[in-house]
Design an enzyme around this catalytic site. Structure first.
Site, short mmCIF file in Angstrom:
data_model
loop_
_atom_site.label_atom_id
_atom_site.label_comp_id
_atom_site.label_asym_id
_atom_site.label_seq_id
_atom_site.Cartn_x
_atom_site.Cartn_y
_atom_site.Cartn_z
N ARG A 40 0.85 -1.19 0.00
CA ARG A 40 0.00 0.00 0.00
C ARG A 40 0.89 1.23 0.00
NH1 ARG A 40 -3.70 -1.98 -1.78
NH2 ARG A 40 -5.80 -2.32 -1.03
N GLU A 92 -2.35 8.14 -4.37
CA GLU A 92 -2.95 7.60 -5.61
C GLU A 92 -4.30 8.26 -5.80
OE1 GLU A 92 -3.12 3.30 -5.90
OE2 GLU A 92 -1.16 3.13 -4.95
N HIS A 107 -0.33 0.45 -9.79
CA HIS A 107 -1.18 -0.38 -8.92
C HIS A 107 -1.88 -1.49 -9.71
CE1 HIS A 107 -3.50 -0.27 -4.85
NE2 HIS A 107 -3.36 -1.50 -5.29
P1 NAD Z 1 -2.41 -10.79 4.62
O1 NAD Z 1 -3.34 -10.25 5.66
O2 NAD Z 1 -2.60 -12.18 4.16
O3 NAD Z 1 -0.89 -10.63 5.11
C1 NAD Z 1 -0.39 -9.52 5.79
C2 NAD Z 1 0.64 -10.03 6.78
O4 NAD Z 1 1.30 -8.92 7.35
C3 NAD Z 1 0.04 -10.84 7.92
O5 NAD Z 1 0.65 -12.13 7.98
C4 NAD Z 1 0.36 -10.02 9.17
O6 NAD Z 1 0.66 -10.84 10.29
C5 NAD Z 1 1.58 -9.25 8.71
N1 NAD Z 1 1.86 -8.05 9.47
C6 NAD Z 1 0.96 -7.16 10.00
N2 NAD Z 1 1.63 -6.15 10.59
C7 NAD Z 1 2.96 -6.41 10.44
C8 NAD Z 1 4.14 -5.74 10.83
N3 NAD Z 1 4.10 -4.58 11.50
N4 NAD Z 1 5.34 -6.28 10.49
C9 NAD Z 1 5.41 -7.45 9.80
N5 NAD Z 1 4.30 -8.13 9.42
C10 NAD Z 1 3.10 -7.61 9.72
O7 NAD Z 1 -2.51 -9.77 3.40
P2 NAD Z 1 -2.11 -10.05 1.88
O8 NAD Z 1 -3.29 -10.55 1.14
O9 NAD Z 1 -0.85 -10.82 1.84
O10 NAD Z 1 -1.86 -8.54 1.38
C11 NAD Z 1 -0.66 -7.85 1.74
C12 NAD Z 1 -0.69 -6.43 1.22
O11 NAD Z 1 -0.81 -6.42 -0.21
C13 NAD Z 1 -1.85 -5.57 1.73
O12 NAD Z 1 -1.34 -4.29 2.03
C14 NAD Z 1 -2.77 -5.47 0.52
O13 NAD Z 1 -3.55 -4.31 0.57
C15 NAD Z 1 -1.76 -5.44 -0.60
N6 NAD Z 1 -2.28 -5.80 -1.93
C16 NAD Z 1 -1.78 -5.13 -3.01
C17 NAD Z 1 -2.25 -5.43 -4.30
C18 NAD Z 1 -1.71 -4.70 -5.49
O14 NAD Z 1 -2.42 -4.58 -6.48
N7 NAD Z 1 -0.48 -4.22 -5.46
C19 NAD Z 1 -3.22 -6.42 -4.47
C20 NAD Z 1 -3.68 -7.11 -3.36
C21 NAD Z 1 -3.21 -6.79 -2.09
#
Ligand code: NAD
Length: 320
Positions: A248, A277, A295
């Site tokens: 993000r 964005e 994105h």
């Molecule tokens: P998820 O919830 O499966 O994984 C996130 C992980 O981060 C969890 O395991 C959590 O324990 C960990 N976490 C939380 N706080 C933390 C910290 N301070 N330090 C280390 N780890 C921490 O989520 P996901 O589906 O893997 O998505 C991850 C990211 O990707 C999100 O920000 C989501 O919005 C983003 N995303 C981006 C796109 C894109 O188009 N670029 C698409 C989908 C998701």
């Protein structure tokens, strides 16, 4: 009993497969985008029971209050920052998303950025159209110090769905993977090799260990209250580190990133997400050491199909 012909507005679109599955179940699905300021009227006049969005349309308290017949809000994708989720649930609405559908696509984009970064593909693609037939040999020399990913260490911060999917690709490419995630102490990552699955067991490291030991760092945390990476974190990284943010905007402090790219501490950054964005800062967009995508982590045909199918199956289950 199921009410036939319930209407759904997919305001940011839905993959054809999802639309077909909903229509086969008796729903009418409209995919024409209604402007944000006309949304409340459209929902009430057309009697939509469900509003599906991606990241463009926002669903705030005022809309939820003004549309009493709305039963469900669906987000195609993961992050729900554009929806007042808690308020909607308090008002009795179903709020759904499709968290698993796009993980592989985001992971592949991260790998694409990494492969591109280590061979200067973004810069070469900027320079070749201008100078490819006048300064070919100079450019060849400029990009002669590429490196391989195999054998290098990828540090992943945030080891949920996308972090693990990225690890799977990186391990499959022969990279070492270390990760930091306070909520995932031990993890088994499945690596697909040909038609076989190889299970690799990994254990979480501290964030400082990841920052210190990784040649490449990829961020996969949710949006946090403060940036996961700022000047303090950059100072703990290896000189010449390459960093990727497909999580993000704001997960990396962008001013600190520019300072550390300019000083040479960070060799390159790969960004799919941005502060502000859809109008990222010029200093980020124009920086010669940043490769950029707008994105598009989840923007593959396969992910969109999975998102459509996942939304359709949840809607059928919840609304009948
Ligand atoms: P998820 O919830 O499966 O994984 C996130 C992980 O981060 C969890 O395991 C959590 O324990 C960990 N976490 C939380 N706080 C933390 C910290 N301070 N330090 C280390 N780890 C921490 O989520 P996901 O589906 O893997 O998505 C991850 C990211 O990707 C999100 O920000 C989501 O919005 C983003 N995303 C981006 C796109 C894109 O188009 N670029 C698409 C989908 C998701």
């Amino acid at each position: 009993m199921k009410l036939l012909n319930m209407k759904i507005l997919a305001n940011d679109g839905i993959a054809p497969i999802g639309k077909q599955q909903l229509e086969a179940a008796g729903y009418t699905v409209i995919t024409e985008t209604v402007a944000q300021n006309e949304l409340i009227n459209a929902i009430n006049n057309e009697n939509y029971v469900a509003l599906l969005v991606r990241s463009a349309t926002t669903v705030r308290k005022d809309l939820i209050d003004a549309c009493p017949n709305l039963k469900l809000i669906g987000r195609g994708g993961v992050g729900m920052d554009n929806i007042d989720v808690a308020y909607a649930k308090e008002k009795g609405l179903h709020v759904i998303n499709t968290p698993a559908s796009s993980s592989l696509s985001v992971a592949e984009l991260v790998m694409a950025h990494l492969f591109g970064a280590v061979r200067f593909l973004d810069d070469a693609n900027r320079q070749m159209p201008q100078k490819g037939n006048t300064e070919f040999n100079l450019l060849k020399k400029k990009y002669a110090k590429g490196i391989e990913l195999r054998g290098k260490t990828l540090g992943i911060i945030g080891f949920g769905r996308i972090g693990q999917a990225t690890a799977s690709y990186a391990l499959g490419c022969g990279m070492n993977v270390i990760y930091a995630d306070p909520f995932a102490e031990k993890t088994t990552v499945n690596v697909k090799v040909g038609n076989q699955n190889v299970a690799i067991n990994l254990t979480s490291s501290s964030k400082d260990e990841v920052l210190k030991n990784a040649d490449f760092i990829s961020l996969h945390v949710p949006k946090l209250e403060k940036p996961a990476i700022g000047n303090d974190e950059f100072s703990k990284m290896k000189n010449g580190v390459i960093i990727v943010n497909a999580a993000r905007g704001g997960v990396i402090n962008e001013e600190a990133l520019i300072a550390n790219l300019n000083s040479g501490k960070v060799a390159h950054a790969c960004l799919d997400v941005f502060v502000n964005e859809p109008t990222p800062g010029e200093d980020i967009l124009k920086h010669s050491k940043i490769s950029l995508t707008p994105h598009i982590g989840a923007a593959t045909l396969e992910a969109q199909d999975r998102i459509g199918e996942e939304l359709a199956s949840q809607i059928k289950e919840l609304l009948g």
